[in-house]
Design an enzyme around this catalytic site. Structure first.
Site, short mmCIF file in Angstrom:
data_model
loop_
_atom_site.label_atom_id
_atom_site.label_comp_id
_atom_site.label_asym_id
_atom_site.label_seq_id
_atom_site.Cartn_x
_atom_site.Cartn_y
_atom_site.Cartn_z
N GLU A 11 39.16 49.95 33.82
CA GLU A 11 40.13 49.81 34.90
C GLU A 11 40.95 51.11 34.94
O GLU A 11 41.79 51.35 34.07
CB GLU A 11 41.03 48.59 34.63
N CYS A 48 36.70 47.29 28.82
CA CYS A 48 37.80 46.95 29.72
C CYS A 48 38.46 45.68 29.22
O CYS A 48 37.77 44.75 28.79
CB CYS A 48 37.30 46.76 31.15
N SER A 76 39.24 45.47 44.26
CA SER A 76 38.25 44.43 43.96
C SER A 76 38.87 43.07 44.22
O SER A 76 39.61 42.55 43.38
CB SER A 76 37.84 44.55 42.49
N LEU A 77 38.57 42.50 45.37
CA LEU A 77 39.19 41.24 45.75
C LEU A 77 38.36 40.04 45.25
O LEU A 77 38.85 39.20 44.50
CB LEU A 77 39.37 41.20 47.27
N HIS A 78 37.13 39.96 45.71
CA HIS A 78 36.14 39.00 45.21
C HIS A 78 36.38 37.52 45.49
O HIS A 78 35.53 36.69 45.18
CB HIS A 78 35.91 39.17 43.70
N CYS A 122 29.78 58.45 40.23
CA CYS A 122 30.57 57.30 39.80
C CYS A 122 30.94 57.53 38.33
O CYS A 122 30.06 57.71 37.50
CB CYS A 122 29.73 56.03 39.98
N CYS A 124 31.41 40.71 35.09
CA CYS A 124 31.28 42.15 34.85
C CYS A 124 30.86 42.39 33.39
O CYS A 124 31.52 41.89 32.47
CB CYS A 124 32.60 42.84 35.14
N ASN A 169 25.02 42.27 40.47
CA ASN A 169 23.98 42.81 39.60
C ASN A 169 23.93 41.98 38.33
O ASN A 169 24.88 41.99 37.56
CB ASN A 169 24.30 44.26 39.21
N1 SAH Z 1 37.87 48.13 37.07
C1 SAH Z 1 37.75 48.57 38.39
C2 SAH Z 1 36.67 49.60 38.62
C3 SAH Z 1 35.34 49.41 37.93
S1 SAH Z 1 34.31 48.12 38.46
C4 SAH Z 1 37.61 47.40 39.33
O1 SAH Z 1 37.40 46.29 38.87
O2 SAH Z 1 37.72 47.61 40.53
C5 SAH Z 1 33.68 48.68 40.03
C6 SAH Z 1 33.26 47.53 40.95
O3 SAH Z 1 32.08 46.87 40.47
C7 SAH Z 1 34.34 46.45 41.06
O4 SAH Z 1 34.50 46.03 42.38
C8 SAH Z 1 33.75 45.37 40.21
O5 SAH Z 1 34.30 44.13 40.51
C9 SAH Z 1 32.30 45.48 40.52
N2 SAH Z 1 31.40 44.81 39.56
C10 SAH Z 1 31.60 44.58 38.25
N3 SAH Z 1 30.57 43.93 37.72
C11 SAH Z 1 29.68 43.74 38.71
C12 SAH Z 1 28.38 43.14 38.77
N4 SAH Z 1 27.80 42.61 37.70
N5 SAH Z 1 27.75 43.13 39.96
C13 SAH Z 1 28.33 43.70 41.05
N6 SAH Z 1 29.53 44.28 41.05
C14 SAH Z 1 30.20 44.30 39.89
FE1 SF4 Z 2 37.39 45.59 34.13
FE2 SF4 Z 2 36.75 46.12 36.67
FE3 SF4 Z 2 34.99 44.95 35.02
FE4 SF4 Z 2 37.13 43.57 35.87
S1 SF4 Z 2 35.43 44.37 37.14
S2 SF4 Z 2 36.35 43.67 33.76
S3 SF4 Z 2 38.67 45.19 35.92
S4 SF4 Z 2 35.79 47.00 34.82
#
Ligand code: SAH
Ligand code: SF4
Length: 371
Positions: free
Chosen positions: A165, A111, A218-220, A104, A118, A295
């Site tokens: 990102e 970001c 990343s839909l969420h 990874c 995040c 997490n």
């Molecule tokens: N910026 C990109 C890629 C990096 S984040 C994106 O957002 O897709 C990779 C994945 O981890 C994304 O799906 C993000 O939403 C998720 N992620 C970020 N913080 C997290 C956390 N604290 N717990 C679980 N997943 C998390």
């Molecule tokens: Fe950036 Fe991905 Fe984290 Fe959102 S989840 S802040 S796009 S790294």
């Protein structure tokens, strides 16, 4: 000025060789030595003439970001903390599994997209990583893990799911992916390189044309109202536009589906009703769904859904016909799980820098803060 050859693709290496008055085939030789063999010492390039090796030593280098810390977790997960200068650290994480080894990697220091759950988003944006810093994570991890013949490379898959990102650093990320795919470099198939995005719609279209690889989105959230909060870029590119871009992407992608990532946040997006809503929403898009247990990190304000709630959410999606996986949390004891990357070091550095600033002494370098 010395050129860092690690960041040059085959065409640029050809240009570099031409400038040195060398034939184009030299570029392929260099590519193989640097990426396939993982060499950083020109002396080891035995099929390159002695004279050329001497000239290369004068004008070029092969340098990945410096490793500040190398940690192994009890489950075999390995994490490298890498220095990318001016107090910024990024992380690369290797996750071994029975049938594959996944690396990874990060694409930005920090970001700008500020998703509130995040920890990278909470740190704010520092800068885009250069090509050599992105590919340098793979180069270094391969060297570190791959003792022995090159055929025994432990990294079979790369996911761009670390800090940042990737589509916001488009050109450098695409150049790094091209190296990953190049047979003379890493020779990974497009299906084994996954880019995860929060949904930069125009860049998804550009990626489809430039260099389609497996796509994770990343839909969420199952509706715009909630997604506007959890993934703020949704205000610019709402779900309808995002799903339309996913459909366009699939037409050219190496896989005939998109993976939707969905972080499980207790009481926020994890009800049975929201699972049903999600199932209805995604009907038009061939996809798989990956539920990610949240997490936690200090002061996040969120907690992870409990296992029963995650199980119920998954069951609703499975009954609706979706292949749904729940991501196993790996490397927890070394804070290598999603969203935890480098956060602690950054926080510590910031605190110490603030403290240093307050008492009018110079800032503490990251190397020290990372100990
Ligand atoms: N910026 C990109 C890629 C990096 S984040 C994106 O957002 O897709 C990779 C994945 O981890 C994304 O799906 C993000 O939403 C998720 N992620 C970020 N913080 C997290 C956390 N604290 N717990 C679980 N997943 C998390
Ligand atoms: Fe950036 Fe991905 Fe984290 Fe959102 S989840 S802040 S796009 S790294």
């Amino acid at each position: 000025m010395t050129v860092n050859l690690l960041g040059l693709g085959s065409r640029q290496l050809e240009g570099f060789c031409a400038e040195m008055g060398e034939k184009p085939y030299r570029a392929r030789q260099l590519l193989r030595w640097i990426h396939h063999a993982g060499v950083d010492d020109f002396e080891m390039m035995t099929d390159v003439s002695k004279a050329l090796r001497e000239r290369l030593k004068e004008c070029a280098t092969i340098a990945a970001p410096k490793v500040l810390r190398d940690t192994a977790a009890a489950d075999g997960t390995r994490k490298w903390l890498l220095d990318v200068g001016t107090g910024n650290a990024i992380e690369a994480v290797f996750i071994p599994e029975t049938s594959r080894g996944t690396l990874c990697i990060s694409s930005q220091a920090g970001c700008a997209l500020a998703c509130p759950f995040c920890s990278t988003g909470r740190q704010g944006f520092n800068r885009n990583l250069a090509v050599e810093e992105i590919i340098g994570q793979l180069w270094y991890a391969n060297r570190c893990l791959g003792r022995g013949p090159v055929t025994e490379r432990p990294i079979s898959n790369v996911v761009m799911m670390g800090m940042g990102e990737p589509l916001a650093n488009f050109d450098n990320v695409v150049a790094a992916i091209e190296l990953m795919l190049d047979d003379s470099a890493y020779g990974l198939s497009r299906r084994r390189v996954t880019l995860s995005t929060s949904g930069l719609v125009p860049a998804i279209d550009r990626l489809r044309e430039a260099c389609p690889v497996a796509l994770a989105v990343s839909l969420h959230a199952p509706d715009d109202k909630l997604r506007d909060q959890l993934v703020p870029i949704n205000r610019k590119y709402p779900i309808k536009d995002l799903l339309a871009a996913c459909l366009r992407y699939i037409e050219k992608a190496p896989r005939d589906f998109v993976t939707f990532e969905y972080v499980m946040l207790a009481g926020v997006n994890d009800s049975v009703m929201q699972a049903r809503q999600l199932a209805r929403l995604l009907k038009p898009v061939p996809c798989k769904i990956n539920l990610i247990p949240f997490n936690p990190f200090p002061n996040s304000g969120y907690t992870c859904s409990d296992p029963e709630t995650i199980g119920r959410f998954r069951d609703v999606l499975m009954q609706a016909g979706y292949i749904t996986t729940v991501r196993k949390t790996r490397g927890e004891d070394i804070a290598a799980a999603c969203g935890q990357l480098a956060g602690q070091v950054q926080d510590k550095t910031r605190r110490r820098q603030r403290r240093a600033h307050d008492s009018s002494v110079s800032a503490v370098p990251l190397t020290e803060a990372a100990q």
